[in-house]
Design an enzyme around this catalytic site. Sequence first.
Site, PDB file in Angstrom:
ATOM      1  N   TYR A 136     -16.153  24.003   4.206  1.00  0.00           N
ATOM      2  CA  TYR A 136     -14.625  24.369   4.051  1.00  0.00           C
ATOM      3  C   TYR A 136     -14.360  25.003   4.782  1.00  0.00           C
ATOM      4  CZ  TYR A 136     -16.391  21.892  -0.135  1.00  0.00           C
ATOM      5  OH  TYR A 136     -16.981  20.825  -1.099  1.00  0.00           O
ATOM      6  N   PHE A 154     -14.680  27.720 -11.267  1.00  0.00           N
ATOM      7  CA  PHE A 154     -14.954  26.122 -11.523  1.00  0.00           C
ATOM      8  C   PHE A 154     -15.468  25.522 -10.550  1.00  0.00           C
ATOM      9  CE2 PHE A 154     -10.509  27.678  -9.500  1.00  0.00           C
ATOM     10  CZ  PHE A 154     -10.735  26.881  -8.188  1.00  0.00           C
TER      11      PHE A 154
END
Length: 407
Positions: A122, A407
């Site tokens: 990322y 999450f």
Amino acid sequence: MESVQFRDIPEAGIDRALSLAYLVFHETPEEEKRKHHHDLLLDCTRIGAYENGELVGLLAAFPFTVSVPGGELPCPCLTFVSVAPTHRRRGVLSGLIGELFARAAADGAPIAALWASEDAIYGRFGFGPATHGHTVEIDSRRPLALRVAPDDRPLRLVDPADAPALLGPYYDRTRADRAGRIARTEAWWREEWLVTEDEEDDALSPPRVVVLGDPAGPVAGYAIYRTRTRDDAPGLVRLDELEADTPAAQAALWRYLASIDLTGLVRAWGRPVDDPLHLFAGDRDQVRVTGEFPALWVRLVDVRAALEARSWAAPVDVVLDVRDDRVPANRGRHRLTASPDGCTYTPTGDPADLTLDVRDLAACYLGGTGAGAVLGAGLATEHTPGTAAALDAALRTPRLPHTVDEF
């Protein structure tokens, strides 16, 4: 890549999307967990990559609101990011994230965030680790040594079914104390924090909720934890969350957790790096940090809007030259003029004072990473001496950013 199209995944396609995600993450969940994931995706933005009508990639995003210094911002938070093994290294992930960035910009969301399953992926999309967490262990086979007197207000156990109504307002009131914290709905409390069976360890007890403060008065702090007993070792108290108004209130909750009968170890995952416990613990051999990890990764989708939306601790006037391979509008030299009274960030032809990548600016954005640290790591170039130090003074926050909502 021309054969791949990106479009919304309809509700009828959620089950197919979950099957792809489970394939990618090597999971075979029970029906109850699959239903939970289905319900989560119902409330998400769902972007699919399709080739010849077949789903070959998935990206979902929770429509969260995240606290930033001085306020809060809408922030799509990525989850279930998956690419079919037959379509890796074909630009599918780049297309999915590019589609999300375009939608975020159109919706007025200047930042995006995620928890990285693979850190190496990322950063190249401009995400930087903006908060960090500690794993802390307490040897509770003896009384917890403290250097501060614990708050003497009463502690009480609360039925988890009643906890969202009691804890929610307290959490909402204190959420702005640290950047990086999401606004929780009642459903999030129940489905992520207070679910009866822990999905990672079914040997743990149901959640226990202990609250500090007179029942007739305001909540002064709380802890959510689970326990596990063993025949061959002291029992475990796994702390999921602890929040309190004062160090004395924190001390009262820590002392309670360390004194639960038939247990000998308290393990807390995801504590703030600047947790006061580290200073008021009377014996640091008893309270140990056993790990540190990057938690929330932030992406500045719109650098100008993000910088102008946060508060600033000190005056700064510098020219930043930002590198961004994914969002052209963020590139180039801009003059950042900020103070406690506000901020502007405008294009300029003036020479740069500091050159850095957008991922490193994102890591600094919430106040958790210093521009000086980025410079010291060789990841930025300081053209005007003192620029990184001035930027750090302006970015500083009273408490380090922190989040424990994974999450």
